[in-house]
Design a protein around this motif. Sequence first.
Motif, PDB file in Angstrom:
ATOM      1  N   PRO A   1      19.417 -54.501 -78.503  1.00  0.00           N
ATOM      2  CA  PRO A   1      18.904 -54.813 -77.159  1.00  0.00           C
ATOM      3  C   PRO A   1      17.674 -54.022 -76.751  1.00  0.00           C
ATOM      4  O   PRO A   1      17.030 -54.343 -75.765  1.00  0.00           O
ATOM      5  CB  PRO A   1      20.088 -54.479 -76.242  1.00  0.00           C
TER       6      PRO A   1
ATOM      7  N   TRP B   1      17.722 -57.605 -71.896  1.00  0.00           N
ATOM      8  CA  TRP B   1      18.844 -58.105 -71.101  1.00  0.00           C
ATOM      9  C   TRP B   1      18.374 -59.044 -69.999  1.00  0.00           C
ATOM     10  O   TRP B   1      19.166 -59.782 -69.419  1.00  0.00           O
ATOM     11  CB  TRP B   1      19.630 -56.945 -70.494  1.00  0.00           C
TER      12      TRP B   1
ATOM     13  N   SER C   1      22.118 -62.472 -75.482  1.00  0.00           N
ATOM     14  CA  SER C   1      22.939 -61.522 -74.718  1.00  0.00           C
ATOM     15  C   SER C   1      24.428 -61.768 -74.896  1.00  0.00           C
ATOM     16  O   SER C   1      25.234 -60.844 -74.801  1.00  0.00           O
ATOM     17  CB  SER C   1      22.567 -61.581 -73.236  1.00  0.00           C
TER      18      SER C   1
END
Length: 223
Positions: free
Chosen positions: A11, A21, A94
């Motif tokens: 991420p 995100w 995600s």
Amino acid sequence: MMTNLFSSFDPSTNFNLNLNWLSTFLGLMFIPFMYWIIPSRMNFFWIKIMMILHKEFKILLGTNIKGSTLIFISLFSMILFNNFLGLFPYIFTSTSHLILTLSLAFPLWLSFMIYGWINNTIHMLAHLVPQGTPPILMPFMVCIETISNIIRPGTLAVRLAANMIAGHLLMTLLGNTGPLMSMIMLNFLIMIQLLLLMLESAVAIIQSYVFAILSTLYSSEVN
């Protein structure tokens, strides 16, 4: 060159910020402007999907609480958007991370449990012993049912994340072998990748539906 096979699910960005995100909310930007003009074909199509889901969730919930199905329709829509966005190049998936899937599953399960044990305590206790269980097996069944109830948010979260990871990893592994192949094998690889992409599109729809339908079933048990 990837240093780690799982680095595609990392991420972090080049700025050492978790900007990836933000892709969770990127779905709204992908909705065409024509969708908001009523009536439009896309609008009719999405309303048709929502009405089908509404009827199905209403049957499973078995309650007359107005608007209760909208929670699960919104959950389905959010997961579906994020699953599909992950299929586009350079867009962070995600829903392949437990931090997001657990954030969706655990509060839902916890709210169902709190509501059920406060308002329908006898009904919740009765669920621990299935009908027709022999008296000698009742203590074991209580333990088994309690454990299966506790691990529900974990199974919901892991099922979604694992399915997203598995498909993406397979496509990444096959894609990395491309530069080493001959032209004939490369054409064959592209065909396989296209078939896998179609499979992943189906998985994106199925997993969002499974997550929403299981959440609905869990909520129906507390009434």
